[in-house]
Design a protein around this motif. Structure first.
Motif, PDB file in Angstrom:
ATOM      1  N   ARG A   1       0.828  -1.220   0.000  1.00 20.00           N
ATOM      2  CA  ARG A   1       0.000   0.000   0.000  1.00 20.00           C
ATOM      3  C   ARG A   1       0.858   1.265   0.000  1.00 20.00           C
ATOM      4  O   ARG A   1       0.610   2.194  -0.739  1.00 20.00           O
ATOM      5  CB  ARG A   1      -0.931   0.000   1.206  1.00 20.00           C
ATOM      6  N   HIS A   2       1.854   1.305   0.860  1.00 25.77           N
ATOM      7  CA  HIS A   2       2.605   2.551   1.000  1.00 25.77           C
ATOM      8  C   HIS A   2       3.986   2.531   0.363  1.00 25.77           C
ATOM      9  O   HIS A   2       4.552   3.579   0.091  1.00 25.77           O
ATOM     10  CB  HIS A   2       2.738   2.922   2.476  1.00 25.77           C
TER      11      HIS A   2
ATOM     12  N   CYS B   1      -8.857   3.597   4.719  1.00 27.72           N
ATOM     13  CA  CYS B   1      -7.772   4.500   4.376  1.00 27.72           C
ATOM     14  C   CYS B   1      -7.105   5.152   5.609  1.00 27.72           C
ATOM     15  O   CYS B   1      -7.789   5.685   6.465  1.00 27.72           O
ATOM     16  CB  CYS B   1      -8.308   5.600   3.474  1.00 27.72           C
ATOM     17  N   ASP B   2      -5.783   5.098   5.657  1.00 31.94           N
ATOM     18  CA  ASP B   2      -5.038   5.751   6.750  1.00 31.94           C
ATOM     19  C   ASP B   2      -5.317   7.248   6.816  1.00 31.94           C
ATOM     20  O   ASP B   2      -5.153   7.871   7.845  1.00 31.94           O
ATOM     21  CB  ASP B   2      -3.532   5.572   6.509  1.00 31.94           C
ATOM     22  N   TYR B   3      -5.686   7.822   5.697  1.00 29.79           N
ATOM     23  CA  TYR B   3      -5.891   9.269   5.645  1.00 29.79           C
ATOM     24  C   TYR B   3      -7.371   9.634   5.745  1.00 29.79           C
ATOM     25  O   TYR B   3      -7.746  10.789   5.582  1.00 29.79           O
ATOM     26  CB  TYR B   3      -5.285   9.846   4.371  1.00 29.79           C
TER      27      TYR B   3
ATOM     28  N   CYS C   1      -7.766   1.999  -0.776  1.00 23.48           N
ATOM     29  CA  CYS C   1      -7.868   1.295   0.508  1.00 23.48           C
ATOM     30  C   CYS C   1      -9.226   0.624   0.703  1.00 23.48           C
ATOM     31  O   CYS C   1      -9.351  -0.333   1.451  1.00 23.48           O
ATOM     32  CB  CYS C   1      -7.604   2.258   1.654  1.00 23.48           C
TER      33      CYS C   1
ATOM     34  N   SER D   1       4.813   8.247  -5.648  1.00 26.01           N
ATOM     35  CA  SER D   1       4.518   6.936  -6.218  1.00 26.01           C
ATOM     36  C   SER D   1       5.448   6.704  -7.401  1.00 26.01           C
ATOM     37  O   SER D   1       5.899   7.640  -8.046  1.00 26.01           O
ATOM     38  CB  SER D   1       3.062   6.867  -6.667  1.00 26.01           C
TER      39      SER D   1
ATOM     40  N   CYS E   1     -10.288   8.200  -1.659  1.00 25.63           N
ATOM     41  CA  CYS E   1      -9.263   7.234  -2.051  1.00 25.63           C
ATOM     42  C   CYS E   1      -9.974   5.941  -2.405  1.00 25.63           C
ATOM     43  O   CYS E   1     -10.794   5.447  -1.648  1.00 25.63           O
ATOM     44  CB  CYS E   1      -8.310   7.004  -0.883  1.00 25.63           C
TER      45      CYS E   1
ATOM     46  N   ARG F   1       3.357  14.891   6.442  1.00 25.65           N
ATOM     47  CA  ARG F   1       3.256  14.353   5.091  1.00 25.65           C
ATOM     48  C   ARG F   1       2.509  15.361   4.229  1.00 25.65           C
ATOM     49  O   ARG F   1       1.817  16.235   4.738  1.00 25.65           O
ATOM     50  CB  ARG F   1       2.473  13.025   5.100  1.00 25.65           C
TER      51      ARG F   1
ATOM     52  N   ARG G   1      -3.394  15.019   0.957  1.00 27.14           N
ATOM     53  CA  ARG G   1      -3.880  14.193  -0.159  1.00 27.14           C
ATOM     54  C   ARG G   1      -4.679  15.040  -1.146  1.00 27.14           C
ATOM     55  O   ARG G   1      -5.175  16.118  -0.807  1.00 27.14           O
ATOM     56  CB  ARG G   1      -4.778  13.076   0.363  1.00 27.14           C
TER      57      ARG G   1
ATOM     58  N   GLU H   1       3.927   6.917  -0.138  1.00 25.19           N
ATOM     59  CA  GLU H   1       2.815   7.752   0.325  1.00 25.19           C
ATOM     60  C   GLU H   1       2.863   9.113  -0.352  1.00 25.19           C
ATOM     61  O   GLU H   1       1.845   9.635  -0.803  1.00 25.19           O
ATOM     62  CB  GLU H   1       2.902   7.951   1.827  1.00 25.19           C
ATOM     63  N   ASP H   2       4.039   9.701  -0.344  1.00 27.99           N
ATOM     64  CA  ASP H   2       4.162  11.040  -0.913  1.00 27.99           C
ATOM     65  C   ASP H   2       4.761  11.019  -2.307  1.00 27.99           C
ATOM     66  O   ASP H   2       4.777  12.025  -3.001  1.00 27.99           O
ATOM     67  CB  ASP H   2       5.015  11.913   0.002  1.00 27.99           C
TER      68      ASP H   2
END
Ligand SMILES: [Zn+2]
Length: 442
Positions: free
Chosen positions: A47-48, A435-437, A424, A192, A421, A413, A416, A189-190
């Motif tokens: 994922r990250h 989603c973590d965010y 996730c 890709s 998203c 970070r 987004r 994450e920041d």
């Protein structure tokens, strides 16, 4: 978004290409990729960021996996693998045929070449893989052999492997962007990473019957893998490694470069070169989305697989270096005799893919001081050509993020994109709590 063109499956390059470090050579078949039973499992694991690299623990463990038949090559005497000879060396993969050629040099100086398959018309099965066990060998040791489906279900000892230089350098670059922004950025994450090409080819070359034109037609023109990903991800900055990758944007019907490729420098390096000019003057990928013109800033980098490409240096074209040697012969000799403080490698090195161009890498104050005391004119010439690639590229990315007003989360970070998203939580899987965010709940 970082975009490269290299589709090379690492496991494909199975034959050492240099003889400098055969003792510790580990590549090709030593590489281990984790098995993921479902797409959801794979999506969660990656994922990250890419997973930590693994490799087969040692020679004995790899040897244990080889098919025990006549395809196993046992050394008749002490010797080593030599990278190449005049023939088509290495491991080749063409659309209709795979073949490999391994050149061995024995202690008595004799050389012999081993070819797979041994005869032109024999087929190398798609699930047979040539494995090189050791680059330097003693009489009686196994040099290479084949791995096939017989390894399925077997246990193998593994250890943490070497990180890919491409990813390692991407991390360094991202950390440098973070320094400019006072943020702690994380690969994946920041930033890709994407490849333009989705095929298991060893490279783009007529010698593999994979000319650039057919890759462009398939992956860019017909399938549009990458361009669709750009539409979906809407990256704030496109970091493209190499002029060839940039070329895939230039010829696309999906958008255009703000400056045509033909008006950009041919050469990558130097203050007159492509990377410097694009970083300092700007370049944009322009396209229409739902009738609206969208412009995304492009920053270019040299190939990240080569550490030398990011070392601060003074760049000399072949012509300029000859001129410098003519004007400052003693300084040129002195520079050529120096080694770098950090790596102990020569200060003067050829440019990767630079066709005769030269980088002068003075990496310590002591070296600069010594040069300025002995040859002040040469020092001035070097300073005028000085480039710090990491700072140049990361600075260009950071300034665009700042210009766009990209903010930071509490965890330092980058914020987004607007909208949910779909990675996730989607119709195929939900990762953990989503989603973590917190994006899907927007
Ligand atoms: Zn998410």
């Amino acid at each position: 978004m970082l975009i490269g063109i290299n589709p090379n499956l690492p496991n494909h390059f199975i034959i050492p290409r240099t003889t400098a470090d055969l003792e510790h050579w580990r590549s090709g078949s030593y590489r281990v990729l984790r098995f993921h039973p479902t797409d959801a499992d794979y999506a969660k694991a990656c994922r990250h960021a890419p997973e930590a690299p693994l490799e087969i623990a040692d020679e004995a463990a790899l040897e244990d996996l080889l098919r025990s038949d006549l395809t196993m090559l046992v050394a008749p005497q002490n010797g080593r693998i030599v990278g190449s000879d005049e023939g088509p060396e290495g491991s080749q993969r063409e659309p209709e045929r795979r073949h490999a050629r391994l050149l061995l040099e024995m202690a008595d100086g004799t050389r012999s070449a081993y070819e797979w398959p041994p005869k032109q018309n024999e087929i190398w099965g798609s699930e047979e893989n040539l494995a090189i066990v050791r680059g330097r060998f003693a009489a009686g040791e196994v040099v290479s052999g084949f791995i096939d489906r017989s390894v399925i279900g077997r246990e193998v000892r593994v250890r943490t492997g070497r990180e890919d230089r491409y990813y390692g350098n991407a991390k360094r670059l991202l950390a440098a962007v973070g320094t400019h922004l006072n943020a702690s950025l994380v690969l994946g994450e920041d930033m890709s990473l994407h490849d333009v090409v989705a095929c298991a080819s060893p490279g783009w070359d007529a010698k593999w019957k994979l000319p650039l034109s057919s890759i462009t037609a398939n992956c860019v023109g017909k399938n549009r893998w990458l361009h669709r990903q750009i539409e979906q991800s809407d990256p704030k900055v496109l970091l493209i490694t190499s002029r060839t990758a940039l070329g895939l944007f230039a010829d696309s019907a999906l958008g255009r470069l703000s400056t045509p490729l033909s008006q950009l420098p041919e050469k990558g390096g130097g203050r007159e070169g492509l990377f410097f000019r694009v970083a300092t003057e700007g370049l944009w990928w322009e396209r229409e989305v739902a009738g609206v013109l969208v412009r995304t800033r492009i920053v270019l980098a040299p190939h990240l697989s080569y550490n030398d490409n990011l070392i601060p240096h003074s760049y000399f074209t072949q012509e300029k270096w000859l001129e410098f040697q003519g004007i400052n012969p003693d300084a040129a000799d002195w520079l050529s005799a120096q080694v770098r403080a950090e790596s102990n490698r020569p200060v003067v090195v050829p440019v990767v893919f630079g066709e005769g161009d030269v980088m002068v890498c003075l990496d310590s104050n002591q070296l600069w001081t010594a040069l300025s005391e002995r040859y002040p004119d040469a020092e001035a010439a070097l300073r005028a050509l000085w480039i710090d690639p990491l700072n140049l590229i990361s600075g260009a990315i950071a300034s665009e993020l700042t210009r766009l007003g990209v903010g930071q989360t509490a965890g330092a970070r980058l914020t987004r994109n607007a909208g949910p998203c779909t990675f996730c939580r989607n119709r195929w899987w939900t990762i953990g709590d989503g989603c973590d965010y917190g994006k899907p709940s927007e």
